[in-house]
Design a protein around this motif. Structure first.
Motif, PDB file in Angstrom:
ATOM      1  N   ARG A  41      35.714  50.852  41.874  1.00 54.83           N
ATOM      2  CA  ARG A  41      35.717  52.081  41.090  1.00 54.83           C
ATOM      3  C   ARG A  41      36.240  53.214  41.960  1.00 54.83           C
ATOM      4  N   PHE A  68      41.297  49.618  34.105  1.00 55.84           N
ATOM      5  CA  PHE A  68      41.053  50.502  32.981  1.00 55.84           C
ATOM      6  C   PHE A  68      40.612  51.850  33.504  1.00 55.84           C
ATOM      7  N   VAL A  70      38.543  55.535  32.764  1.00 54.96           N
ATOM      8  CA  VAL A  70      37.537  56.246  31.983  1.00 54.96           C
ATOM      9  C   VAL A  70      37.775  57.739  32.176  1.00 54.96           C
ATOM     10  N   GLU A 106      42.741  52.746  23.265  1.00 56.16           N
ATOM     11  CA  GLU A 106      41.828  53.795  23.710  1.00 56.16           C
ATOM     12  C   GLU A 106      40.578  53.666  22.850  1.00 56.16           C
ATOM     13  N   LYS A 109      33.518  52.915  25.067  1.00 52.51           N
ATOM     14  CA  LYS A 109      32.744  51.707  25.375  1.00 52.51           C
ATOM     15  C   LYS A 109      31.328  51.853  24.840  1.00 52.51           C
ATOM     16  N   THR A 117      37.940  55.368  27.029  1.00 51.19           N
ATOM     17  CA  THR A 117      38.404  54.388  28.002  1.00 51.19           C
ATOM     18  C   THR A 117      39.818  53.998  27.593  1.00 51.19           C
TER      19      THR A 117
END
Length: 135
Positions: A41, A68, A70, A106, A109, A117
Motif C-alpha cells: 500500500r 487498484f 483508492v 470505478e 468497495k 476505487t
C-alpha cells in the motif's frame, strides 16, 4: 480488452483510466499493488500521469500491471448495480458500481468507506454487475 469477461454491467462510458486520473493530479490517493505476503500500500500525491504510468508519492505504477487506486474523497453517486471483480494477483472485490470506463471500473468497495476505487480492466479475469433489488 477482448480477454476480459464483463457481465451485466451498463455500457462503458467513453473515458479511459488516464483521462480519469488526470484531474486528480496533486490529490492524495492510495495505490495497492500485489506483493508478498500481502498487498503493498502506497499513499501519496498523484503526479506524472502518462499513457503508460502514473506516480503516487515516489512510487511509479505501470498501467499494464496489477493494481487498484483508492481515492480519498467520498463518491457523490453510484449506479444501482452491485459489482464483483476478480483480478489476477489481487483476488475478488465486491462493491457498488459508479461507472465502467473504456479500460477501468470505478466502484465503492463494500464493506468500506464511501470512497471510489479505480481498477484497470487489464488485470480482471471477470467483472459481474447485478442490478440491485428494489428496496
Amino acid at each position: 480488452m477482448s480477454d476480459i469477461d464483463i457481465q451485466g454491467c451498463p455500457a462503458p462510458q467513453n473515458i479511459t483510466l488516464v483521462q480519469r486520473l488526470q484531474p486528480l493530479v496533486g490529490r492524495t490517493v492510495t495505490v495497492f499493488q500485489p506483493g508478498f505476503p500481502q498487498l503493498t500500500r502506497t499513499t501519496g500525491k498523484l503526479s506524472q500521469v502518462t499513457s503508460t504510468s502514473f506516480t503516487v508519492g515516489t512510487t511509479e505504477v505501470v498501467i499494464q500491471t496489477s493494481f487498484f487506486i483508492v481515492l480519498n474523497e467520498p463518491a457523490k453517486k453510484t449506479k444501482p448495480f452491485d459489482l464483483t471483480a476478480t483480478a489476477e494477483d489481487i483476488g475478488e472485490l465486491h462493491g457498488r458500481l459508479i461507472r465502467v470506463g473504456r479500460n477501468f471500473v470505478e466502484f465503492i468497495k463494500t464493506p468500506g468507506r464511501r470512497v471510489p476505487t479505480l481498477f484497470p480492466l487489464n488485470q480482471f479475469t471477470e467483472v459481474v454487475c447485478e442490478r440491485e433489488d428494489e428496496e
